[in-house]
Design an enzyme around this catalytic site. Structure first.
Site, PDB file in Angstrom:
ATOM      1  N   TYR A 133     -51.400  29.765  60.704  1.00  0.00           N
ATOM      2  CA  TYR A 133     -50.458  30.175  59.651  1.00  0.00           C
ATOM      3  C   TYR A 133     -49.233  29.250  59.680  1.00  0.00           C
ATOM      4  CZ  TYR A 133     -49.724  33.575  55.994  1.00  0.00           C
ATOM      5  OH  TYR A 133     -49.628  34.183  54.770  1.00  0.00           O
TER       6      TYR A 133
ATOM      7  N   GLY B   6     -52.999  36.518  53.385  1.00  0.00           N
ATOM      8  CA  GLY B   6     -51.903  35.997  52.580  1.00  0.00           C
ATOM      9  C   GLY B   6     -51.402  37.001  51.560  1.00  0.00           C
TER      10      GLY B   6
ATOM     11  N   HIS C 226     -55.711  34.893  50.637  1.00  0.00           N
ATOM     12  CA  HIS C 226     -55.980  33.524  50.188  1.00  0.00           C
ATOM     13  C   HIS C 226     -57.464  33.391  49.817  1.00  0.00           C
ATOM     14  CE1 HIS C 226     -55.958  29.176  50.064  1.00  0.00           C
ATOM     15  NE2 HIS C 226     -54.694  29.123  50.423  1.00  0.00           N
TER      16      HIS C 226
HETATM   17  C1  LCV Z   1     -62.553  34.286  48.682  1.00  0.00           C
HETATM   18  C2  LCV Z   1     -63.409  36.414  48.858  1.00  0.00           C
HETATM   19  C3  LCV Z   1     -62.375  36.801  49.744  1.00  0.00           C
HETATM   20  C4  LCV Z   1     -61.400  35.816  50.076  1.00  0.00           C
HETATM   21  N1  LCV Z   1     -61.536  34.565  49.529  1.00  0.00           N
HETATM   22  O1  LCV Z   1     -66.428  42.985  49.396  1.00  0.00           O
HETATM   23  O2  LCV Z   1     -54.085  35.078  56.574  1.00  0.00           O
HETATM   24  S1  LCV Z   1     -54.978  33.945  56.676  1.00  0.00           S
HETATM   25  O3  LCV Z   1     -54.452  32.890  57.514  1.00  0.00           O
HETATM   26  O4  LCV Z   1     -56.328  34.375  57.094  1.00  0.00           O
HETATM   27  C5  LCV Z   1     -55.133  33.320  55.041  1.00  0.00           C
HETATM   28  C6  LCV Z   1     -55.699  31.948  55.042  1.00  0.00           C
HETATM   29  C7  LCV Z   1     -55.907  34.292  54.206  1.00  0.00           C
HETATM   30  O5  LCV Z   1     -55.335  35.045  53.444  1.00  0.00           O
HETATM   31  O6  LCV Z   1     -57.283  34.261  54.388  1.00  0.00           O
HETATM   32  C8  LCV Z   1     -57.997  35.352  53.714  1.00  0.00           C
HETATM   33  C9  LCV Z   1     -57.868  36.601  54.606  1.00  0.00           C
HETATM   34  N2  LCV Z   1     -58.653  37.666  54.009  1.00  0.00           N
HETATM   35  C10 LCV Z   1     -59.537  38.439  54.701  1.00  0.00           C
HETATM   36  O7  LCV Z   1     -59.736  38.308  55.926  1.00  0.00           O
HETATM   37  C11 LCV Z   1     -60.330  39.438  53.886  1.00  0.00           C
HETATM   38  C12 LCV Z   1     -61.742  38.837  53.637  1.00  0.00           C
HETATM   39  N3  LCV Z   1     -62.521  39.758  52.809  1.00  0.00           N
HETATM   40  C13 LCV Z   1     -63.048  40.907  53.356  1.00  0.00           C
HETATM   41  O8  LCV Z   1     -62.879  41.239  54.536  1.00  0.00           O
HETATM   42  C14 LCV Z   1     -63.808  41.781  52.403  1.00  0.00           C
HETATM   43  O9  LCV Z   1     -64.160  41.007  51.251  1.00  0.00           O
HETATM   44  C15 LCV Z   1     -62.975  42.996  51.917  1.00  0.00           C
HETATM   45  C16 LCV Z   1     -62.762  43.971  53.123  1.00  0.00           C
HETATM   46  C17 LCV Z   1     -61.622  42.528  51.370  1.00  0.00           C
HETATM   47  C18 LCV Z   1     -63.769  43.708  50.797  1.00  0.00           C
HETATM   48  O10 LCV Z   1     -65.047  43.973  51.275  1.00  0.00           O
HETATM   49  P1  LCV Z   1     -66.200  44.328  50.238  1.00  0.00           P
HETATM   50  O11 LCV Z   1     -67.420  44.634  51.041  1.00  0.00           O
HETATM   51  O12 LCV Z   1     -65.700  45.314  49.262  1.00  0.00           O
HETATM   52  P2  LCV Z   1     -67.227  41.667  49.873  1.00  0.00           P
HETATM   53  O13 LCV Z   1     -66.841  41.273  51.232  1.00  0.00           O
HETATM   54  O14 LCV Z   1     -68.671  41.849  49.557  1.00  0.00           O
HETATM   55  O15 LCV Z   1     -66.617  40.556  48.884  1.00  0.00           O
HETATM   56  C19 LCV Z   1     -66.887  40.617  47.500  1.00  0.00           C
HETATM   57  C20 LCV Z   1     -66.798  39.197  46.989  1.00  0.00           C
HETATM   58  O16 LCV Z   1     -65.421  38.737  47.134  1.00  0.00           O
HETATM   59  C21 LCV Z   1     -65.409  37.554  47.906  1.00  0.00           C
HETATM   60  C22 LCV Z   1     -66.649  37.620  48.781  1.00  0.00           C
HETATM   61  O17 LCV Z   1     -66.998  36.309  49.215  1.00  0.00           O
HETATM   62  C23 LCV Z   1     -67.651  38.214  47.816  1.00  0.00           C
HETATM   63  O18 LCV Z   1     -68.041  37.188  46.924  1.00  0.00           O
HETATM   64  P3  LCV Z   1     -69.625  37.061  46.509  1.00  0.00           P
HETATM   65  O19 LCV Z   1     -69.914  38.344  45.777  1.00  0.00           O
HETATM   66  O20 LCV Z   1     -69.639  35.828  45.664  1.00  0.00           O
HETATM   67  O21 LCV Z   1     -70.393  36.932  47.815  1.00  0.00           O
HETATM   68  N4  LCV Z   1     -64.193  37.507  48.727  1.00  0.00           N
HETATM   69  C24 LCV Z   1     -63.693  38.507  49.475  1.00  0.00           C
HETATM   70  N5  LCV Z   1     -62.582  38.099  50.108  1.00  0.00           N
HETATM   71  N6  LCV Z   1     -60.351  36.073  50.881  1.00  0.00           N
HETATM   72  N7  LCV Z   1     -63.521  35.180  48.321  1.00  0.00           N
END
Ligand code: LCV
Length: 260
Positions: A139, A109, A65
């Site tokens: 959730y 999600g 999400h």
């Molecule tokens: C918006 C994002 C996101 C993101 N949204 O890259 O299941 S529930 O209940 O939780 C539900 C509500 C849900 O699905 O929530 C989301 C759950 N997702 C996560 O927990 C994954 C969150 N993301 C991460 O852990 C990392 O981004 C991963 C491991 C996916 C990739 O890591 P990496 O180091 O390659 P960054 O974290 O640097 O992210 C790159 C850009 O993508 C955005 C993040 O904010 C960043 O944006 P900026 O460059 O503008 O700072 N991003 C990542 N995930 N779910 N935005």
């Protein structure tokens, strides 16, 4: 706004590619709207199989999400009209099988989205993480049912409580996905699988898909049971911890949960 997906048609097979690497293919409303438009187009063209994938070699299939779209409090973050809810229902209601062809990490999600697909083919490095507890998110009920239809309650509890990724190999061993295939063979394997399905009777398959969807959702729940769950979920999305989880993500820091 530049598109976040690409579509391609190969005979009776439609392919939707998520391609917003800057946001790790987060399931934002614009991206979800594009995927749903592609599914509607493929249904209208009576394509026999849809493949859902990320850009080739993607280190992240989807980060789940779009957290930036989640309310910070006082509103159900995963209500009926939430983009993720629409996406899951569209996949489940799509008249042809949807095959998730996976490379990279599958988060939150996006896990539910993938588990809502009919078949899952994953490269060995793929991982699956169910993350509500990581961000303090309550959730929703149909989402939890998607997980329960994908894995045993004990595995769902482990994934939901730890929020830790599990490997494609373990997911296959647990029957959560259909195949683990080397990345170099993934596309050819998935297209061949789709071809096998496309050779069969589409009406028969469409009816069996709908039967399986209805039967999978046929879990008795009393109105009181539903209302109790909604009350519990409201206590969560009105809590300090939910607001803290969303703000921590935006501020790129680890959340500090208090339990209230
Ligand atoms: C918006 C994002 C996101 C993101 N949204 O890259 O299941 S529930 O209940 O939780 C539900 C509500 C849900 O699905 O929530 C989301 C759950 N997702 C996560 O927990 C994954 C969150 N993301 C991460 O852990 C990392 O981004 C991963 C491991 C996916 C990739 O890591 P990496 O180091 O390659 P960054 O974290 O640097 O992210 C790159 C850009 O993508 C955005 C993040 O904010 C960043 O944006 P900026 O460059 O503008 O700072 N991003 C990542 N995930 N779910 N935005």
């Amino acid at each position: 706004m530049p598109s976040s997906t690409h579509t391609e048609v190969r005979g009776p097979i439609g392919i939707i590619t998520l391609d917003n690497p800057a946001k790790r293919n987060a399931l934002s409303k614009p991206l979800v709207d594009e995927v749903m438009a592609a599914l509607a187009d493929f249904a209208q063209r009576r394509l026999r199989v849809t493949i859902l994938r990320a850009q080739p070699g993607a280190p992240v299939f989807s980060a789940g999400h779009d957290i930036a779209e989640l309310p910070e409090s006082r509103r159900d973050p995963l209500g009926w009209d939430d983009p993720l809810r629409y996406l899951v229902r569209e996949i489940e209601n799509h008249p042809a099988p949807v095959i998730a062809m996976l490379e990279g990490g599958v988060w939150g999600g996006a896990c539910e989205t993938v588990f809502a697909c009919d078949l899952i083919v994953a490269a060995p490095e793929v991982t699956f993480a169910v993350t509500p507890a990581k961000w303090g998110v309550p959730y929703n009920i149909s989402g939890m049912l998607t997980f329960l239809n994908a894995a045993s309650p004990r595995i769902v509890r482990e994934m939901a409580y730890t929020a830790k990724p599990i490997s494609a190999e373990r997911a296959e061993r647990l029957g959560m996905i259909n195949y683990v295939v080397p990345s170099s063979e993934l596309e050819a394997f998935t297209l061949a699988l789709a071809g096998d399905i496309a050779d069969n009777a589409p009406l028969s398959i469409a009816v069996m898909k709908e039967q399986l969807r209805i039967l999978a959702g046929a879990k008795p729940m009393s109105p009181q049971g539903y209302e109790r769950i909604q009350g519990l979920r409201r206590a969560v999305y009105d809590s300090h911890d939910y607001t803290e989880g969303i703000r921590a993500f935006k501020e790129k820091r680890k959340p500090v949960f208090r339990g209230d």
